[in-house]
Design an enzyme around this catalytic site. Structure first.
Site, PDB file in Angstrom:
ATOM      1  N   ILE A 151      50.630  58.983  60.685  1.00 14.99           N
ATOM      2  CA  ILE A 151      50.340  57.967  61.697  1.00 14.99           C
ATOM      3  C   ILE A 151      51.495  56.986  61.806  1.00 14.99           C
ATOM      4  O   ILE A 151      51.923  56.406  60.799  1.00 14.99           O
ATOM      5  CB  ILE A 151      49.030  57.225  61.359  1.00 14.99           C
ATOM      6  CG1 ILE A 151      47.853  58.213  61.327  1.00 14.99           C
ATOM      7  CG2 ILE A 151      48.761  56.122  62.366  1.00 14.99           C
ATOM      8  CD1 ILE A 151      46.533  57.594  60.909  1.00 14.99           C
ATOM      9  N   CYS A 152      51.999  56.796  63.026  1.00 15.21           N
ATOM     10  CA  CYS A 152      53.078  55.847  63.326  1.00 15.21           C
ATOM     11  C   CYS A 152      54.292  56.156  62.438  1.00 15.21           C
ATOM     12  O   CYS A 152      54.769  57.281  62.418  1.00 15.21           O
ATOM     13  CB  CYS A 152      52.586  54.416  63.167  1.00 15.21           C
ATOM     14  SG  CYS A 152      53.702  53.173  63.836  1.00 15.21           S
ATOM     15  N   GLN A 153      54.790  55.191  61.696  1.00 11.50           N
ATOM     16  CA  GLN A 153      55.912  55.444  60.805  1.00 11.50           C
ATOM     17  C   GLN A 153      55.561  56.533  59.794  1.00 11.50           C
ATOM     18  O   GLN A 153      56.423  57.334  59.407  1.00 11.50           O
ATOM     19  CB  GLN A 153      56.291  54.156  60.073  1.00 11.50           C
ATOM     20  CG  GLN A 153      57.478  54.302  59.137  1.00 11.50           C
ATOM     21  CD  GLN A 153      57.650  53.092  58.236  1.00 11.50           C
ATOM     22  OE1 GLN A 153      56.677  52.470  57.800  1.00 11.50           O
ATOM     23  NE2 GLN A 153      58.889  52.720  57.982  1.00 11.50           N
ATOM     24  N   GLY A 155      53.882  59.069  60.473  1.00 11.07           N
ATOM     25  CA  GLY A 155      54.102  60.318  61.178  1.00 11.07           C
ATOM     26  C   GLY A 155      55.551  60.743  61.112  1.00 11.07           C
ATOM     27  O   GLY A 155      55.861  61.935  60.957  1.00 11.07           O
TER      28      GLY A 155
END
Length: 365
Positions: A151-153, A155
Site C-alpha cells: 500500500i502506497c510507499q 507498494g
C-alpha cells in the site's frame, strides 16, 4: 442573505441559523465530554504478534473462517503513517472484510524508529525486514511463496521486493502505489516528494543535521499540499458533526491517525527521496537495493493494481505506469472514484474492494 427578502425575514433566518448552531455546539460539548480514550480504539480486529525484529512487528490477524485461504496475504504498509488505517474501525476495516471472505492476513507494523535507527537503509527494510517476514510466514505454512499486498510507499517497497525475490511472491497486489514519480500533476511530485523540493531543501543536509526526519515535519508537508481543505475547511465543517457522536468519533479517529506520524529513519528517507522522487530511478532500472539493481521486468507473477481516481498524492497515471515496466502477462487494474485516504475509509469502497481482492486471489490459487 437573499436580496429579495425583507430585512425582517433575513434577520429571522440569521437568528434561526444562530440558534441551530448554538444547539449543535452545546450538544457537541456534551458529546465531547462523554467520549473516553477507549471510544477511540483503532485497530480493533483481533491479532497476535508472531515475529519481532528490532522495532518491527509482524502480526497475524485471527482468521474469521477456518480453514482460511491456503496462501496468506502479507500487507506491507508505508513508513510514513501507522498501518492501523487498514483496520480503522469495525465498520471500516479492509482487514476485517478480507478475513470475512476467508483470507489469512498478516501485517508488518514498522513501529517508531528511534535515534539508533537513523542508519537503517532501504536494504534493511526490503532485504531485511520484509524478506524475514516473508520467510517466517512461508515456514509457518510450509509454502515457498505467499501473496503480497503493498500500500502506497509499501507498494513501492513490494515492487522492489518482488523484483528481487520473484519466486517468493505468488501474487502481487499494489494499492495507490507510486511507480512513475515524475508525473507533473501529482502534488507530491511538485513538492519534490514529501519535502519542499530539491531546489528549496538539501536532503543530504537535512538528514545529516537531523538524523531521523521528524514525523511532524513530514505531516506538515502533507497538510500543506491542500492547506485550505486540510488545515481550515475540515475544522469549519467540524461543527456540523458535533451533534452526532458517531460522526464525531469518526472524525477524531481520523485525526488520531493523521497526527500519529512516526519519524523516518534518516538513511532510508534520504535514498527514497533522492532515488525515487528526485531521480525517478525505479522506472529507469537504476535503483540499487543492497548489491542489486531493481529491474521491474523480473516481475512476472500475476499483478492486481488498484488505484484511486481522485488521488492527490499518488495520481492514477503514476500507478498505471506499472504495466509498461513489468513482464507479467496476468495484469489486472481496478479503480475507485475516491481519494487516497478514501481507499481505506470509504464505505462504498469497503463493499467492493475486499471482494475484488478475494475473487482475484481465489482465481489464481
Amino acid at each position: 442573505m437573499l436580496p429579495f427578502l425583507s430585512w425582517q425575514n433575513q434577520l429571522q433566518i440569521a437568528v434561526l441559523k444562530y440558534t441551530e448552531t448554538t444547539q449543535k455546539v452545546i450538544k457537541g460539548i456534551e458529546n465531547l465530554k462523554a467520549i473516553r480514550e477507549a471510544d477511540l480504539q483503532i485497530g480493533v480486529t483481533p491479532k497476535q504478534a508472531v515475529y519481532r525484529e528490532d522495532n518491527v512487528t509482524l502480526y497475524r490477524f485471527q482468521p474469521a473462517i477456518e480453514p482460511p485461504f491456503k496462501f496468506p496475504v502479507l500487507i506491507v504498509y508505508a513508513l510514513v503513517n501507522r498501518p492501523y488505517m487498514v483496520d480503522l474501525q469495525v465498520d471500516r476495516s479492509l482487514v476485517a472484510n478480507l478475513l470475512q471472505l476467508g483470507l489469512d492476513i498478516y501485517l508488518i507494523d514498522w513501529g517508531y524508529p528511534t535515534r539508533a535507527d537513523r542508519w537503517l537503509t532501504l536494504d534493511d527494510y526490503i532485504n531485511g525486514y520484509i524478506n524475514h517476514c516473508v520467510d517466517f510466514i512461508c515456514t509457518q505454512h510450509s509454502l515457498s511463496s505467499i501473496n503480497v499486498l503493498g500500500i502506497c510507499q509499501g507498494g513501492t517497497f513490494s515492487l522492489c521486493y518482488s523484483a528481487l525475490y520473484p519466486t517468493k511472491v505468488k501474487n502481487l497486489i499494489t494499492m495507490v502505489t507510486p511507480v512513475d514519480f515524475h508525473m507533473p500533476s501529482a502534488l507530491l511530485n511538485m513538492q519534490g516528494g514529501c519535502t519542499l523540493g530539491p531546489e528549496a531543501v538539501d536532503i543530504d543536509q537535512l538528514v545529516d543535521a537531523s538524523g531521523n526526519v521528524a514525523g511532524d515535519y513530514l505531516n506538515a508537508d502533507f497538510l500543506m499540499l491542500k492547506p485550505w481543505q486540510l488545515g481550515c475547511q475540515k475544522y469549519l465543517d467540524f461543527i456540523e458533526l458535533l451533534d452526532s457522536k458517531e460522526k464525531l468519533l469518526n472524525f477524531l479517529r481520523m485525526e488520531k491517525w493523521i497526527f500519529d506520524s512516526p519519524d523516518q529513519a534518516g538513511e532510508a528517507y534520504r535514498q527514497f527521496l533522492k532515488d525515487f522522487y528526485q531521480a525517478n530511478k525505479l522506472i529507469k532500472g537504476e535503483v540499487v537495493i543492497g548489491d542489486d539493481l531493481i529491474n521491474l521486468s523480473t516481475i512476472a507473477m500475476p499483478v492486481l493494481n488498484v488505484y484511486a481516481e481522485k488521488d492527490h498524492l499518488v495520481t492514477p497515471a503514476s500507478s498505471l505506469a506499472l504495466q509498461r515496466y513489468i513482464s507479467s502477462t496476468d495484469y489486472t487494474v481496478r479503480s475507485f472514484p475516491v481519494g487516497h485516504v478514501g481507499m481505506y475509509v470509504s464505505s462504498k469502497v469497503q463493499q467492493k474492494l475486499p471482494p475484488a481482492i478475494a475473487e482475484w486471489l481465489t482465481a489464481r490459487a
